[in-house]
Write an enzyme that holds these catalytic residues in place. Structure first.
Site, PDB file in Angstrom:
ATOM      1  N   GLY A  98      49.769   2.054 -30.552  1.00 58.47           N
ATOM      2  CA  GLY A  98      49.409   3.093 -31.513  1.00 58.47           C
ATOM      3  C   GLY A  98      49.668   4.481 -30.930  1.00 58.47           C
ATOM      4  CG  HIS A  99      47.353   5.945 -27.648  1.00 59.19           C
ATOM      5  ND1 HIS A  99      46.678   4.827 -27.199  1.00 59.19           N
ATOM      6  CD2 HIS A  99      46.395   6.820 -28.033  1.00 59.19           C
ATOM      7  CE1 HIS A  99      45.377   5.035 -27.293  1.00 59.19           C
ATOM      8  NE2 HIS A  99      45.170   6.218 -27.806  1.00 59.19           N
ATOM      9  CG  ASP A 156      40.218   8.122 -34.588  1.00 60.58           C
ATOM     10  OD1 ASP A 156      39.087   7.654 -34.516  1.00 60.58           O
ATOM     11  OD2 ASP A 156      41.146   7.782 -33.828  1.00 60.58           O
ATOM     12  CB  SER A 204      40.980   0.620 -31.694  1.00 60.86           C
ATOM     13  OG  SER A 204      39.883   1.200 -30.998  1.00 60.86           O
ATOM     14  CB  ALA A 223      42.417   2.972 -22.866  1.00 58.54           C
TER      15      ALA A 223
END
Ligand code: PAF
Length: 286
Positions: A41-42, A155, A190, A37
């Site tokens: 950010g990734h 995280d 997120s 997903a």
């Protein structure tokens, strides 16, 4: 523009064969573990990995061991074709997308537990979480034999748990933390933001705002207990509830700071709170 998809491997043997070829050629390898997903950010983690290595691998694996039975494992957003296209666009060299059986063969009976840093906050709210994360991340690091692995500061406790595990187990990998990517209004990106309704998404900005206000108050010499109480009240006023925690902690081992001013301590403020049916987490340096 559509990009060719990166090479996808689904078994540890195939992953190792590709990595072996790179290492023989003298190339440095970065791993970016994800649950898919993918969002910007990734992709910022991939970009950071690329600055540390010649080759970058993304893993996409929705890890059942880090979800409790009542949590969102089944409904967690999945979409491999879109993820693969985003990774190709980001110049990622390899996608490792194992099945649950490949990761956890029948009879799998080993668990990695990191005590101390994994116990408060997320560990208290989600007792199964860090055991599942540490176990799968240890496996991924060993499987990929990466020189460097990148994890988001979004995280933050997870990052500290992984740093502790890698140190304790002498895993030969450098762990790099990446700054949290945020939407224009400040909400941390997120995959779970996809669960928010439009009014909830509008209200969610209260989360980074409350953190920033509390962090500034503590940085200016204010009391930790007062800043935490004000932050929690601001979240409740914006419609959040329950609030699992909004706490100022030591930035290294996440032990409790306060209730008075923090002095010269290196501190972090962390929050987890529910907005409707969605649990959001965030944190900031103080
Ligand atoms: O942060 C995540 O997406 C996951 O916890 C991780 C590190 C990929 C382990 O499953």
């Amino acid at each position: 523009m559509s990009h060719p998809t990166p090479k996808i491997v689904r078994t540890v043997a195939d992953l190792r064969a590709v990595v072996r070829g790179w290492k023989v050629a003298g190339e440095r390898v970065a791993l970016v573990p994800t649950m898919g997903a993918l969002h910007q950010g990734h992709l910022s983690l991939i970009a950071l990995g690329q600055t540390h290595a010649d080759r970058t691998i993304a893993s996409v694996f929705v890890n059942p061991r880090q979800f409790a039975p009542h949590e969102d494992f089944d409904s967690y957003p999945r979409g491999e074709a879109r993820d693969a296209e985003l990774l190709a666009g980001a110049g990622c060299d390899l996608l490792f997308a194992p099945t649950v059986d490949e990761m956890y063969a029948p009879g799998f009976s080993t668990a990695v537990q990191v005590s101390g840093v994994s116990e408060p906050l997320e560990g208290a709210a989600r007792p199964q979480f860090f055991g599942g994360v540490a176990t799968v991340v240890a496996k991924l690091l060993i499987q990929a034999q990466a020189d460097v692995a990148v994890f988001g500061e979004k995280d933050y406790q997870q990052l500290q748990v992984i740093r502790r595990m890698v140190r304790d187990l002498d895993l030969p990998v450098e762990i790099v933390g990446a700054p949290t990517a945020r939407a224009e209004d400040g909400l941390a990106l997120s995959s779970r933001n996809a669960y928010l309704t439009a009014p909830e998404r509008a209200a969610a900005v209260a989360l980074p705002t409350a953190l920033k206000t509390a962090a500034r108050a503590v940085a200016a010499g204010g009391r930790v207990d007062a800043a935490e109480a004000a932050g929690q009240a601001a979240l409740a006023a914006a419609g959040f509830g329950p609030i699992d925690y909004l706490e100022v902690r030591d930035a290294g081992d996440l032990s409790r700071l306060g209730p008075g001013p923090i002095g010269a301590a290196d501190a972090r403020i962390l929050v987890a709170a529910w907005l409707g049916k969605t649990r959001l987490i965030d944190n900031m340096a103080i």
